[in-house]
Motif scaffolding. Structure first.
Motif, short mmCIF file in Angstrom:
data_model
loop_
_atom_site.label_atom_id
_atom_site.label_comp_id
_atom_site.label_asym_id
_atom_site.label_seq_id
_atom_site.Cartn_x
_atom_site.Cartn_y
_atom_site.Cartn_z
N MET A 1 12.10 -7.28 27.35
CA MET A 1 12.11 -8.28 26.42
C MET A 1 11.02 -8.77 26.29
SD MET A 1 15.95 -9.89 27.46
CE MET A 1 16.33 -10.74 25.99
N ILE A 2 10.01 -7.82 25.61
CA ILE A 2 8.66 -8.13 25.30
C ILE A 2 8.54 -9.43 24.62
CG2 ILE A 2 8.12 -6.38 23.42
CD1 ILE A 2 5.96 -7.26 26.38
N MET B 1 0.24 -13.01 32.24
CA MET B 1 1.34 -13.57 31.73
C MET B 1 2.30 -12.46 31.23
SD MET B 1 2.92 -16.56 30.99
CE MET B 1 4.08 -17.01 30.22
N VAL B 2 1.69 -11.74 30.54
CA VAL B 2 2.39 -10.70 30.05
C VAL B 2 2.67 -9.46 31.09
CG1 VAL B 2 2.74 -8.56 28.33
CG2 VAL B 2 1.83 -10.63 27.65
N GLY B 3 1.75 -9.09 31.88
CA GLY B 3 2.17 -8.08 32.87
C GLY B 3 3.01 -8.46 34.12
N ARG C 1 5.48 -11.19 33.64
CA ARG C 1 6.53 -11.09 33.37
C ARG C 1 7.39 -9.92 33.05
NH1 ARG C 1 10.31 -14.37 31.55
NH2 ARG C 1 11.28 -14.55 29.35
N THR C 2 6.66 -8.92 32.42
CA THR C 2 7.21 -7.74 32.33
C THR C 2 7.66 -7.13 33.51
OG1 THR C 2 5.73 -7.10 30.36
CG2 THR C 2 6.54 -5.22 31.45
N PHE C 3 6.92 -7.19 34.64
CA PHE C 3 7.30 -6.54 35.79
C PHE C 3 8.37 -7.49 36.30
CE2 PHE C 3 7.21 -7.28 40.47
CZ PHE C 3 7.19 -5.94 40.84
N ALA C 4 8.42 -8.68 36.32
CA ALA C 4 9.62 -9.33 36.85
C ALA C 4 10.73 -9.03 36.05
CB ALA C 4 9.32 -11.11 36.88
N MET C 5 10.79 -8.95 34.77
CA MET C 5 11.87 -8.50 33.99
C MET C 5 12.50 -7.22 34.30
SD MET C 5 12.85 -11.19 31.98
CE MET C 5 13.83 -10.22 30.56
N ALA C 6 11.60 -6.25 34.45
CA ALA C 6 11.98 -4.92 34.94
C ALA C 6 12.73 -4.88 36.34
CB ALA C 6 10.77 -3.95 34.68
N VAL C 7 12.22 -5.63 37.20
CA VAL C 7 12.61 -5.69 38.53
C VAL C 7 13.98 -6.46 38.43
CG1 VAL C 7 12.66 -6.50 40.82
CG2 VAL C 7 10.57 -5.26 39.64
#
Length: 93
Positions: free
Chosen positions: A22-23, A60-62, A64-70
């Protein structure tokens, strides 16, 4: 398939990944991070540090992207049982 062609992203995989993490939520959250960073910079020395703002953007983007994927990977079994989230790209195996 050769190893070189296996390394290339397949069509649609990037789009599926961006839906997965959810970028758009990360982009929506950026102004709040910028407000906090700019406020801290103003309180510190009343200067804008462009390098630090770039670092805030990357982090922020990196992260948050990692957290959402996990989160999607960990919750894939729960999401598969929920009708609202059953169509997410991560599948149970």
């Amino acid at each position: 398939m050769s190893s070189a062609s296996a390394a290339l992203p397949q069509p649609g995989r990037t789009k599926a990944f961006l839906r997965l993490v959810m970028i758009e939520h990360s982009v929506f959250a950026l102004p709040f991070a910028y407000i906090a960073a700019l406020t801290a910079m103003f309180e510190w020395d009343k200067n804008i540090h462009w390098g630090r703002l770039l670092l805030v953007t990357i982090c922020m983007v990196g992260l948050r992207t990692f957290a959402m994927a996990v989160n999607r990977i960990i919750d894939r079994e729960i999401d598969a049982r929920n009708p609202r989230t059953a169509q997410r790209p991560v599948r149970c195996r």
